[in-house]
Write an enzyme that holds these catalytic residues in place. Structure first.
Site, PDB file in Angstrom:
ATOM      1  N   GLY A  63      -3.438  -5.096  16.294  1.00  0.00           N
ATOM      2  CA  GLY A  63      -4.074  -6.337  15.952  1.00  0.00           C
ATOM      3  C   GLY A  63      -3.600  -7.025  14.853  1.00  0.00           C
ATOM      4  O   GLY A  63      -3.989  -6.559  13.726  1.00  0.00           O
ATOM      5  N   THR A  64      -2.716  -8.115  14.548  1.00  0.00           N
ATOM      6  CA  THR A  64      -2.581  -8.773  13.485  1.00  0.00           C
ATOM      7  C   THR A  64      -1.836 -10.079  13.855  1.00  0.00           C
ATOM      8  O   THR A  64      -1.597 -10.337  14.948  1.00  0.00           O
ATOM      9  CB  THR A  64      -1.418  -7.880  12.688  1.00  0.00           C
ATOM     10  OG1 THR A  64      -1.267  -8.230  11.379  1.00  0.00           O
ATOM     11  CG2 THR A  64      -0.100  -7.874  13.386  1.00  0.00           C
ATOM     12  N   THR A  65      -1.960 -10.852  12.831  1.00  0.00           N
ATOM     13  CA  THR A  65      -1.059 -12.095  12.750  1.00  0.00           C
ATOM     14  C   THR A  65      -0.124 -12.290  11.360  1.00  0.00           C
ATOM     15  O   THR A  65      -0.536 -12.139  10.403  1.00  0.00           O
ATOM     16  CB  THR A  65      -1.966 -13.208  12.836  1.00  0.00           C
ATOM     17  OG1 THR A  65      -2.786 -13.051  13.670  1.00  0.00           O
ATOM     18  CG2 THR A  65      -1.153 -14.598  13.013  1.00  0.00           C
ATOM     19  N   LYS A 103       0.253  -6.594   4.162  1.00  0.00           N
ATOM     20  CA  LYS A 103       1.196  -6.425   5.233  1.00  0.00           C
ATOM     21  C   LYS A 103       2.627  -7.145   4.942  1.00  0.00           C
ATOM     22  O   LYS A 103       3.340  -7.388   5.794  1.00  0.00           O
ATOM     23  CB  LYS A 103       0.723  -7.093   6.552  1.00  0.00           C
ATOM     24  CG  LYS A 103      -0.556  -6.340   7.179  1.00  0.00           C
ATOM     25  CD  LYS A 103      -1.157  -7.021   8.326  1.00  0.00           C
ATOM     26  CE  LYS A 103      -2.218  -6.462   8.730  1.00  0.00           C
ATOM     27  NZ  LYS A 103      -2.890  -7.095   9.937  1.00  0.00           N
TER      28      LYS A 103
END
EC number: 3.4.25.1
Length: 285
Positions: A63-65, A103
């Site tokens: 889960g990430t953006t 990130k």
């Protein structure tokens, strides 16, 4: 002849074999040490960390953006370049394992790679690419292009396709050809893009980018767009959250901005739009 000691074939060289088995394996190049015969690495990971595993807090759930876009300066005072924005949440099954993961990983002075998918996979292969780029520049006495770095990245991942890797990355940077963004994933896909978003919250981020992105923007407007897209995506995607980290890449170099809490940014954007954060029922009395 009959009194001679007989040595069985499986006993001969036993001590040498024992020492070899107990010694730390020496890895050459980038070849992984394979698991014992009969155990498939992908099946092993899925059985212990996949959706069917009993330990809910150890599921390999991503889960990430992450997003990046290229823009041109709107005024002579602006520099233009590339804005790279990411969230900072790391998920582990039903739990949030970390809320402060960086990130945006450095590859060069004017080049970065984003991280989406498995954190270990992204970090390991990004370091491999960074090492290759440094060796290239030392050998050739010139800066490697973003295209070449992303091609090497994609080739390495393609060699390990169908092995259970989970990598969704963007290689973004400035070189002698100008700004460039390449999307790279664990299947070896490599796509040049001008606006890109990867992760479970990418569709929400694309909604904001498609609405507000312009080819020419001021630096402040571009940075605000990156923060807005990440912030609003985190409130629509349970796998994203934490802080918004931004890097601005220009012909002169790379600038990292301090992390901002997406919760505070959401209040700021809501106030700017004049929108209520929650529905307040009227008091009938």
């Amino acid at each position: 002849m009959f009194s001679a000691k007989h040595i069985r074939d499986d006993e001969e060289g036993h001590e040498g074999f024992k020492a070899l088995s107990l010694a730390e394996p020496k890895v050459t190049g980038f070849e992984f040490v394979h698991p014992p015969i009969g155990i498939d690495a992908k099946d092993f990971v899925m059985s212990h960390f996949g959706p069917g595993a009993k330990a809910n807090n150890m599921h390999f759930v991503k889960g990430t953006t992450t997003l990046a876009f290229i823009y041109e300066p709107a005024t002579p005072q602006d520099t233009g370049g590339i804005v790279v924005a990411v969230d900072s949440r790391a998920s582990s099954g039903e739990y949030i394992s970390s809320k402060s993961v960086m990130k945006i990983l450095d590859i060069g002075d004017r080049m970065v790679a984003t991280m989406a998918g498995g954190a270990a996979d992204c970090q390991f292969w990004t370091r491999v690419v960074a090492m290759y780029c440094n060796l290239f520049e030392l050998r050739e006495k010139s800066e490697i292009t973003v295209s070449a770095a992303s091609k090497y990245f994609a080739n390495q991942l393609y060699n390990y396709r169908n092995r259970g890797l989970s990598v969704g990355s963007m290689v973004a940077g400035y070189d002698k050809r100008g700004p460039a963004i390449f999307q790279v994933d664990s299947e070896g896909t490599r796509l040049p893009l001008k606006v890109c978003s990867i992760g479970s919250g990418s569709m929400n981020a694309y909604g904001v980018l498609d609405t507000h992105y312009k080819e020419k923007m001021s630096d402040e407007e571009a940075l605000k767009l990156g923060r807005r897209a990440i912030t609003l995506a985190t409130f629509r995607d349970s796998g994203s959250g934490g802080f918004c980290n931004i890097a601005h890449i220009t012909p002169k170099g790379k600038t990292r901005y301090p992390p901002l809490d997406v919760n505070e940014l959401f209040y700021e954007f809501a106030e700017e739009l004049g929108r209520d954060l929650a529905y307040q029922p009227t008091d009938d009395n």
